[in-house]
Design a protein around this motif. Structure first.
Motif, PDB file in Angstrom:
ATOM      1  N   ILE A   1     -42.750  -6.992  -6.255  1.00 51.30           N
ATOM      2  CA  ILE A   1     -42.284  -6.449  -4.982  1.00 51.30           C
ATOM      3  C   ILE A   1     -40.763  -6.389  -4.982  1.00 51.30           C
ATOM      4  CG2 ILE A   1     -42.265  -6.742  -2.477  1.00 51.30           C
ATOM      5  CD1 ILE A   1     -44.897  -8.269  -2.739  1.00 51.30           C
ATOM      6  N   GLY A   2     -40.230  -5.179  -4.908  1.00 50.77           N
ATOM      7  CA  GLY A   2     -38.791  -4.987  -4.841  1.00 50.77           C
ATOM      8  C   GLY A   2     -38.359  -4.651  -3.420  1.00 50.77           C
ATOM      9  N   GLN A   3     -37.105  -4.307  -3.253  1.00 52.43           N
ATOM     10  CA  GLN A   3     -36.620  -3.970  -1.922  1.00 52.43           C
ATOM     11  C   GLN A   3     -37.198  -2.671  -1.405  1.00 52.43           C
ATOM     12  OE1 GLN A   3     -32.316  -4.017  -2.097  1.00 52.43           O
ATOM     13  NE2 GLN A   3     -32.228  -6.227  -1.754  1.00 52.43           N
ATOM     14  N   ASP A   4     -37.443  -1.729  -2.320  1.00 54.07           N
ATOM     15  CA  ASP A   4     -37.948  -0.431  -1.881  1.00 54.07           C
ATOM     16  C   ASP A   4     -39.100   0.071  -2.749  1.00 54.07           C
ATOM     17  OD1 ASP A   4     -36.579   0.058  -4.161  1.00 54.07           O
ATOM     18  OD2 ASP A   4     -35.406   1.754  -3.388  1.00 54.07           O
ATOM     19  N   TYR A   5     -39.853  -0.851  -3.337  1.00 54.57           N
ATOM     20  CA  TYR A   5     -41.003  -0.435  -4.139  1.00 54.57           C
ATOM     21  C   TYR A   5     -41.948  -1.611  -4.335  1.00 54.57           C
ATOM     22  CZ  TYR A   5     -39.357  -3.064  -8.187  1.00 54.57           C
ATOM     23  OH  TYR A   5     -38.979  -4.086  -9.013  1.00 54.57           O
ATOM     24  N   VAL A   6     -43.177  -1.297  -4.737  1.00 54.49           N
ATOM     25  CA  VAL A   6     -44.154  -2.312  -5.143  1.00 54.49           C
ATOM     26  C   VAL A   6     -44.874  -1.771  -6.369  1.00 54.49           C
ATOM     27  CG1 VAL A   6     -46.260  -3.556  -4.551  1.00 54.49           C
ATOM     28  CG2 VAL A   6     -44.507  -3.206  -2.811  1.00 54.49           C
ATOM     29  N   SER A   7     -45.029  -2.611  -7.389  1.00 48.50           N
ATOM     30  CA  SER A   7     -45.808  -2.215  -8.560  1.00 48.50           C
ATOM     31  C   SER A   7     -47.029  -3.120  -8.662  1.00 48.50           C
ATOM     32  CB  SER A   7     -44.980  -2.310  -9.844  1.00 48.50           C
ATOM     33  OG  SER A   7     -44.638  -3.656 -10.140  1.00 48.50           O
ATOM     34  N   CYS A   8     -48.131  -2.543  -9.147  1.00 49.91           N
ATOM     35  CA  CYS A   8     -49.382  -3.289  -9.306  1.00 49.91           C
ATOM     36  C   CYS A   8     -49.821  -3.173 -10.759  1.00 49.91           C
ATOM     37  CB  CYS A   8     -50.461  -2.719  -8.382  1.00 49.91           C
ATOM     38  SG  CYS A   8     -52.106  -3.451  -8.622  1.00 49.91           S
ATOM     39  N   THR A   9     -50.119  -4.319 -11.365  1.00 55.73           N
ATOM     40  CA  THR A   9     -50.605  -4.344 -12.740  1.00 55.73           C
ATOM     41  C   THR A   9     -51.999  -4.956 -12.770  1.00 55.73           C
ATOM     42  OG1 THR A   9     -48.374  -4.588 -13.637  1.00 55.73           O
ATOM     43  CG2 THR A   9     -50.205  -5.201 -15.074  1.00 55.73           C
TER      44      THR A   9
ATOM     45  N   THR B   1     -50.099  -0.458 -15.288  1.00 54.31           N
ATOM     46  CA  THR B   1     -49.230  -0.650 -14.124  1.00 54.31           C
ATOM     47  C   THR B   1     -48.999   0.665 -13.398  1.00 54.31           C
ATOM     48  OG1 THR B   1     -48.060  -2.490 -15.200  1.00 54.31           O
ATOM     49  CG2 THR B   1     -46.955  -1.417 -13.332  1.00 54.31           C
ATOM     50  N   GLU B   2     -49.054   0.610 -12.066  1.00 50.45           N
ATOM     51  CA  GLU B   2     -48.703   1.742 -11.205  1.00 50.45           C
ATOM     52  C   GLU B   2     -47.662   1.263 -10.199  1.00 50.45           C
ATOM     53  OE1 GLU B   2     -49.525   4.929 -11.082  1.00 50.45           O
ATOM     54  OE2 GLU B   2     -51.066   4.988 -12.659  1.00 50.45           O
ATOM     55  N   ARG B   3     -46.679   2.121  -9.927  1.00 51.99           N
ATOM     56  CA  ARG B   3     -45.603   1.766  -9.000  1.00 51.99           C
ATOM     57  C   ARG B   3     -45.502   2.819  -7.909  1.00 51.99           C
ATOM     58  NH1 ARG B   3     -39.251   0.438 -10.193  1.00 51.99           N
ATOM     59  NH2 ARG B   3     -38.376   1.588  -8.435  1.00 51.99           N
ATOM     60  N   PHE B   4     -45.227   2.346  -6.703  1.00 49.92           N
ATOM     61  CA  PHE B   4     -45.022   3.264  -5.576  1.00 49.92           C
ATOM     62  C   PHE B   4     -43.913   2.701  -4.700  1.00 49.92           C
ATOM     63  CE2 PHE B   4     -45.687   5.689  -1.766  1.00 49.92           C
ATOM     64  CZ  PHE B   4     -46.260   6.877  -2.194  1.00 49.92           C
ATOM     65  N   GLY B   5     -42.989   3.574  -4.274  1.00 51.94           N
ATOM     66  CA  GLY B   5     -41.871   3.109  -3.463  1.00 51.94           C
ATOM     67  C   GLY B   5     -41.277   4.192  -2.600  1.00 51.94           C
ATOM     68  N   ALA B   6     -40.063   3.944  -2.152  1.00 51.11           N
ATOM     69  CA  ALA B   6     -39.393   4.854  -1.226  1.00 51.11           C
ATOM     70  C   ALA B   6     -39.220   6.245  -1.823  1.00 51.11           C
ATOM     71  CB  ALA B   6     -38.040   4.273  -0.829  1.00 51.11           C
ATOM     72  N   LYS B   7     -38.894   6.298  -3.120  1.00 49.37           N
ATOM     73  CA  LYS B   7     -38.687   7.590  -3.780  1.00 49.37           C
ATOM     74  C   LYS B   7     -39.956   8.427  -3.715  1.00 49.37           C
ATOM     75  CE  LYS B   7     -37.415   9.617  -8.254  1.00 49.37           C
ATOM     76  NZ  LYS B   7     -37.029   9.316  -9.654  1.00 49.37           N
ATOM     77  N   GLU B   8     -41.096   7.815  -4.021  1.00 48.95           N
ATOM     78  CA  GLU B   8     -42.363   8.530  -4.007  1.00 48.95           C
ATOM     79  C   GLU B   8     -42.751   8.923  -2.583  1.00 48.95           C
ATOM     80  OE1 GLU B   8     -41.994   6.382  -7.720  1.00 48.95           O
ATOM     81  OE2 GLU B   8     -41.796   5.712  -5.648  1.00 48.95           O
TER      82      GLU B   8
ATOM     83  N   MET C   1     -43.297  12.795  -1.242  1.00 52.06           N
ATOM     84  CA  MET C   1     -44.611  13.188  -0.730  1.00 52.06           C
ATOM     85  C   MET C   1     -44.610  13.426   0.776  1.00 52.06           C
ATOM     86  SD  MET C   1     -46.947  10.568  -3.014  1.00 52.06           S
ATOM     87  CE  MET C   1     -48.508  11.166  -2.358  1.00 52.06           C
ATOM     88  N   GLY C   2     -43.425  13.324   1.405  1.00 50.67           N
ATOM     89  CA  GLY C   2     -43.324  13.564   2.838  1.00 50.67           C
ATOM     90  C   GLY C   2     -43.933  12.482   3.702  1.00 50.67           C
ATOM     91  N   LEU C   3     -43.955  11.251   3.201  1.00 52.31           N
ATOM     92  CA  LEU C   3     -44.582  10.144   3.920  1.00 52.31           C
ATOM     93  C   LEU C   3     -43.586   9.246   4.644  1.00 52.31           C
ATOM     94  CD1 LEU C   3     -47.065   9.043   1.098  1.00 52.31           C
ATOM     95  CD2 LEU C   3     -47.613  10.423   3.118  1.00 52.31           C
ATOM     96  N   SER C   4     -42.324   9.310   4.282  1.00 53.95           N
ATOM     97  CA  SER C   4     -41.335   8.350   4.782  1.00 53.95           C
ATOM     98  C   SER C   4     -41.148   8.415   6.290  1.00 53.95           C
ATOM     99  CB  SER C   4     -39.990   8.569   4.086  1.00 53.95           C
ATOM    100  OG  SER C   4     -39.537   9.900   4.270  1.00 53.95           O
ATOM    101  N   GLY C   5     -41.452   9.551   6.900  1.00 57.83           N
ATOM    102  CA  GLY C   5     -41.273   9.668   8.347  1.00 57.83           C
ATOM    103  C   GLY C   5     -42.436   9.158   9.158  1.00 57.83           C
TER     104      GLY C   5
ATOM    105  N   VAL D   1     -45.991  -2.765   2.678  1.00 62.30           N
ATOM    106  CA  VAL D   1     -47.457  -2.853   2.742  1.00 62.30           C
ATOM    107  C   VAL D   1     -48.073  -1.537   2.293  1.00 62.30           C
ATOM    108  CG1 VAL D   1     -49.455  -3.100   4.273  1.00 62.30           C
ATOM    109  CG2 VAL D   1     -47.477  -4.599   4.553  1.00 62.30           C
ATOM    110  N   MET D   2     -47.520  -0.426   2.785  1.00 63.02           N
ATOM    111  CA  MET D   2     -48.035   0.884   2.408  1.00 63.02           C
ATOM    112  C   MET D   2     -47.811   1.153   0.924  1.00 63.02           C
ATOM    113  SD  MET D   2     -49.337   1.673   5.237  1.00 63.02           S
ATOM    114  CE  MET D   2     -49.959   3.298   4.788  1.00 63.02           C
ATOM    115  N   TYR D   3     -46.638   0.751   0.416  1.00 65.84           N
ATOM    116  CA  TYR D   3     -46.361   0.929  -1.020  1.00 65.84           C
ATOM    117  C   TYR D   3     -47.379   0.135  -1.849  1.00 65.84           C
ATOM    118  CZ  TYR D   3     -41.711   2.465   0.625  1.00 65.84           C
ATOM    119  OH  TYR D   3     -40.665   3.091   1.268  1.00 65.84           O
ATOM    120  N   LYS D   4     -47.674  -1.072  -1.394  1.00 66.85           N
ATOM    121  CA  LYS D   4     -48.596  -1.938  -2.128  1.00 66.85           C
ATOM    122  C   LYS D   4     -49.967  -1.290  -2.259  1.00 66.85           C
ATOM    123  CE  LYS D   4     -51.054  -6.341  -1.611  1.00 66.85           C
ATOM    124  NZ  LYS D   4     -51.218  -7.543  -0.742  1.00 66.85           N
TER     125      LYS D   4
END
Length: 278
Positions: A92-100, A110-117, A121-125, A135-138
Motif C-alpha cells: 500500500i503506497g500513498q496513491d496505489y495498492v498492489s496485490c500479489t 502481481t497487479e497494481r492499481f492507483g491514482a494514475k489508473e 479510466m475516468g474514475l477519480s471523480g 480501498v477502491m484501489y485495493k
C-alpha cells in the motif's frame, strides 16, 4: 451412476430450484435487483457452478449488463475455499495498492492499481474514489489479480464496480450495489384528461401553461407529467382555488413566480378522486 440417473437428478434439482425461486421471490427478502423467479434460477445455477449454496448465490451474485458479477470479497472467499491459494500480499503506497497472489502450482503474480489508473479510466471523480481511494484501489487490484491467477475458480467474473455499477463502500470495504430508482411512468391519456377536468373546475384556463410554471420546465401536454407531478399540480391548483374563493378575488398569486388565474365558480371541485388511477 448411469447417464439416465444423472439426467433425472439434474431435472429433479432444476424443479427444486424453480420451487425455491418462487418462495424466495414471494418472501421479498432477496436483493432488489432480483425481481423474477427466472432471474433467481439463473443466479442459483451460476452459484452452483461456483460451489455456492442458493442463498449465498442470491445474496452474492448480481447481473450487470447481462453478465454475472460478484463482490471482491466473494472472489477471495471462492479462492480460499479452493485450497489453491498459497499466499497473498498487499503493498500500500500513498496513491496505489498492489496485490500479489501465489498459487501453489504457479509463480506469484502481481497487479497494481492507483491514482494514475483511476484518472485514465475516468474514475477519480467518483465519490468512492474521493473518500476511500485506497480501498477502491485495493479491490481493483484484487479482482485483476484473481482473474489472472485463479480464472478456473472465479470463472472470469468481474466486480459490480468494474462493470460500471454505482456502489457504496463501507468502512470495512464491503461493496454494495446502489439500486437505481425506478423511472416513474407518465400519465396515461385518460389520467391526463381527468387531471385537466379537475383543473378546469379550479378555474385554470390553460393547464399546460400552469404546469410549465409550477414545474419550472416546458410542458406542452399533461401526458408528459409523471403521477407525482400531476398530484403536485392538482394540489397547487386546489390551494390557489381555495384562497381565491376565500378572498373573493378573480385572480390570485400563490407566489411571485407562479401565478394562477382562477374564476369564481359556484361549482365545487371534487377531491383527489379526480386523480385516481393516474
Amino acid at each position: 451412476m448411469t447417464q439416465s440417473t444423472i439426467d433425472a437428478f439434474s431435472h429433479q434439482r432444476f424443479q427444486t430450484m424453480c420451487q425455491m425461486a418462487e418462495v424466495f421471490i414471494r418472501s421479498r427478502m432477496l436483493p432488489p435487483s432480483i425481481q423474477t423467479p427466472e432471474q433467481a434460477i439463473v443466479i442459483m445455477i451460476k452459484g452452483q457452478e461456483l460451489g455456492l449454496q442458493p442463498l449465498q448465490a442470491l445474496n452474492g451474485i448480481n447481473v450487470i449488463q447481462g453478465k454475472p458479477v460478484v463482490s471482491p470479497q466473494l472472489m477471495l472467499s471462492l479462492i480460499n475455499r479452493s485450497g489453491k491459494m498459497e499466499d497473498i500480499k498487499f503493498e500500500i503506497g500513498q496513491d496505489y495498492v498492489s496485490c500479489t497472489m501465489k498459487r501453489w502450482d504457479r509463480s506469484a503474480h502481481t497487479e497494481r492499481f492507483g491514482a494514475k489508473e483511476a484518472v485514465s479510466m475516468g474514475l477519480s471523480g467518483k465519490d468512492n474514489y474521493k473518500k476511500q481511494a485506497l480501498v477502491m484501489y485495493k479491490w481493483r487490484a484484487v479482482a485483476a489479480c484473481a482473474r489472472v491467477t485463479f480464472p478456473d475458480v472465479i470463472d472470469g467474473l468481474y466486480t459490480p464496480e468494474e462493470m460500471g455499477a454505482d456502489v457504496v463502500v463501507d468502512e470495512e470495504g464491503t461493496m454494495t450495489i446502489q439500486s437505481p430508482q425506478p423511472q416513474e411512468k407518465t400519465l396515461s391519456q385518460e389520467a391526463a384528461q381527468r387531471l385537466n377536468a379537475a383543473l378546469v373546475k379550479f378555474g385554470v384556463e390553460d393547464s399546460a401553461v400552469l404546469a410549465s410554471s409550477v414545474l419550472d420546465r416546458e410542458v406542452k401536454d399533461l401526458t408528459h407529467l409523471t403521477k407525482s407531478e400531476g398530484t403536485r399540480l392538482f394540489e397547487y391548483a386546489r390551494q390557489i382555488f381555495e384562497q381565491t374563493q376565500a378572498s373573493g378575488t378573480t385572480e390570485i398569486k400563490a407566489d411571485e413566480e407562479k401565478p394562477l388565474k382562477a374564476r369564481k365558480s359556484k361549482t365545487e371541485p371534487s377531491d383527489n378522486g379526480d386523480l385516481k388511477a393516474m
